[in-house]
Design a protein around this motif. Sequence first.
Motif, PDB file in Angstrom:
ATOM      1  N   ARG A  14       6.429   1.065  -1.811  1.00 35.45           N
ATOM      2  CA  ARG A  14       7.401  -0.032  -1.887  1.00 35.45           C
ATOM      3  C   ARG A  14       6.880  -1.289  -1.192  1.00 35.45           C
ATOM      4  O   ARG A  14       6.403  -1.231  -0.057  1.00 35.45           O
ATOM      5  CB  ARG A  14       8.742   0.379  -1.275  1.00 35.45           C
ATOM      6  CG  ARG A  14       9.824  -0.700  -1.414  1.00 35.45           C
ATOM      7  CD  ARG A  14      11.112  -0.289  -0.738  1.00 35.45           C
ATOM      8  NE  ARG A  14      11.785   0.811  -1.416  1.00 35.45           N
ATOM      9  CZ  ARG A  14      12.567   0.660  -2.468  1.00 35.45           C
ATOM     10  NH1 ARG A  14      12.769  -0.550  -2.994  1.00 35.45           N
ATOM     11  NH2 ARG A  14      13.155   1.718  -3.016  1.00 35.45           N
ATOM     12  N   GLY A  15       6.990  -2.422  -1.874  1.00 34.78           N
ATOM     13  CA  GLY A  15       6.578  -3.698  -1.304  1.00 34.78           C
ATOM     14  C   GLY A  15       5.123  -4.047  -1.528  1.00 34.78           C
ATOM     15  O   GLY A  15       4.718  -5.195  -1.335  1.00 34.78           O
ATOM     16  N   GLU A  16       4.314  -3.054  -1.920  1.00 32.59           N
ATOM     17  CA  GLU A  16       2.902  -3.324  -2.199  1.00 32.59           C
ATOM     18  C   GLU A  16       2.796  -4.070  -3.524  1.00 32.59           C
ATOM     19  O   GLU A  16       3.656  -3.955  -4.399  1.00 32.59           O
ATOM     20  CB  GLU A  16       2.145  -1.998  -2.285  1.00 32.59           C
ATOM     21  CG  GLU A  16       0.633  -2.144  -2.310  1.00 32.59           C
ATOM     22  CD  GLU A  16      -0.073  -0.794  -2.294  1.00 32.59           C
ATOM     23  OE1 GLU A  16      -1.301  -0.792  -2.418  1.00 32.59           O
ATOM     24  OE2 GLU A  16       0.626   0.244  -2.165  1.00 32.59           O
ATOM     25  N   ARG A  17       1.762  -4.870  -3.676  1.00 29.28           N
ATOM     26  CA  ARG A  17       1.547  -5.530  -4.953  1.00 29.28           C
ATOM     27  C   ARG A  17       1.395  -4.453  -6.022  1.00 29.28           C
ATOM     28  O   ARG A  17       0.624  -3.506  -5.869  1.00 29.28           O
ATOM     29  CB  ARG A  17       0.310  -6.419  -4.885  1.00 29.28           C
ATOM     30  CG  ARG A  17       0.047  -7.198  -6.163  1.00 29.28           C
ATOM     31  CD  ARG A  17      -1.077  -8.176  -5.990  1.00 29.28           C
ATOM     32  NE  ARG A  17      -1.573  -8.576  -7.313  1.00 29.28           N
ATOM     33  CZ  ARG A  17      -1.757  -9.842  -7.681  1.00 29.28           C
ATOM     34  NH1 ARG A  17      -1.474 -10.824  -6.830  1.00 29.28           N
ATOM     35  NH2 ARG A  17      -2.219 -10.120  -8.881  1.00 29.28           N
ATOM     36  N   ARG A  56       6.246  -7.006  -6.676  1.00 30.92           N
ATOM     37  CA  ARG A  56       6.225  -5.988  -5.636  1.00 30.92           C
ATOM     38  C   ARG A  56       6.643  -4.638  -6.221  1.00 30.92           C
ATOM     39  O   ARG A  56       7.567  -4.561  -7.038  1.00 30.92           O
ATOM     40  CB  ARG A  56       7.159  -6.380  -4.491  1.00 30.92           C
ATOM     41  CG  ARG A  56       6.697  -7.639  -3.766  1.00 30.92           C
ATOM     42  CD  ARG A  56       5.305  -7.445  -3.186  1.00 30.92           C
ATOM     43  NE  ARG A  56       4.701  -8.715  -2.762  1.00 30.92           N
ATOM     44  CZ  ARG A  56       3.448  -8.821  -2.315  1.00 30.92           C
ATOM     45  NH1 ARG A  56       2.678  -7.734  -2.249  1.00 30.92           N
ATOM     46  NH2 ARG A  56       2.960  -9.971  -1.955  1.00 30.92           N
TER      47      ARG A  56
END
Length: 320
Positions: A14-17, A56
């Motif tokens: 979660r939140g990673e490119r 994201r």
Amino acid sequence: MSDPRHVALDETARGERLDKALAGRLIDVSRARLQALIAEGRLRRDGVVITDGAARAVPGDYVLDVPPPAPAAPEAEAIPLVVLFEDAHLIVIDKPAGLTMHPAPGSETGTLVNALLAHCGASLSGIGGVARPGIVHRIDKETSGVVVAAKSDAAHQGLSALFAAHDIERAYVAFTRGAPDPRRGTIEAAIARSTHDRKKMAVARSGGRAALTHYRVERLFGPEERPLAARVICRLETGRTHQIRVHLASKGAPCLGDPVYGAGQPAAPVRAAMAEAGLARQALHAAILGFVHPVTGETLRFESPLPADMADLEARLAGL
């Protein structure tokens, strides 16, 4: 037909490119290729199309539709070949270092496939696909040694089955920096695309494809307690990309001259021996290939002597 790849992202992503998160879990799709496919609308999450790879990541089930490569018909080229065996169904070649197996972006000509098309003529056409006719296994461009190619559909199917079942004898000779410890053993470590460099493979901490290499040190060079180099025989049960190079490097004994996996300099006397021998590639040679002929049932086994650069290297290392 497209080839759907399924990836499940959990909370850790979660939140990673998004394109980065997916690229780390798709070992055979480059990030650049992945970005292009996403832009084409070939990525879905829980059935919804996603076209922004920079978004994201959120947990969910992703499906990437990978289209088949556009076939590019290679041209026949009169490249000399060392033929160890040939009949109506297959051909066995002693491949020199520097010869690429089949055309690929950046090396569309001058490959083994181009040479085989000239040597075998129409008998090779279309066997195993337009882009890689006859090819059932590969060795790296800068690795020398024995390879087999199919000339008939029956041989292609039979050889592919033998390789898939690991029912092939394959032995490689490597010269390594230092020596693996213990001096003989089995390396069982899955291999995946490196998360730090997409052009490299690496031993996988999780996932990856199972890989098994049996090895034995045949000769030590330099002090026995702290050898400077070694001659190592490796026998494969699987055939992953760069398998021997990755596995030996994981034991702290990479192939001499390996520009990708040979981190760290060999001792000065070894560097001198490499320079004097003219070794300009990884010291790895496919020395033995044995299998049962998939059509005639004949047991075949081929051995290739060390090429000049590796033979010269061994002679010079022997004086350490």
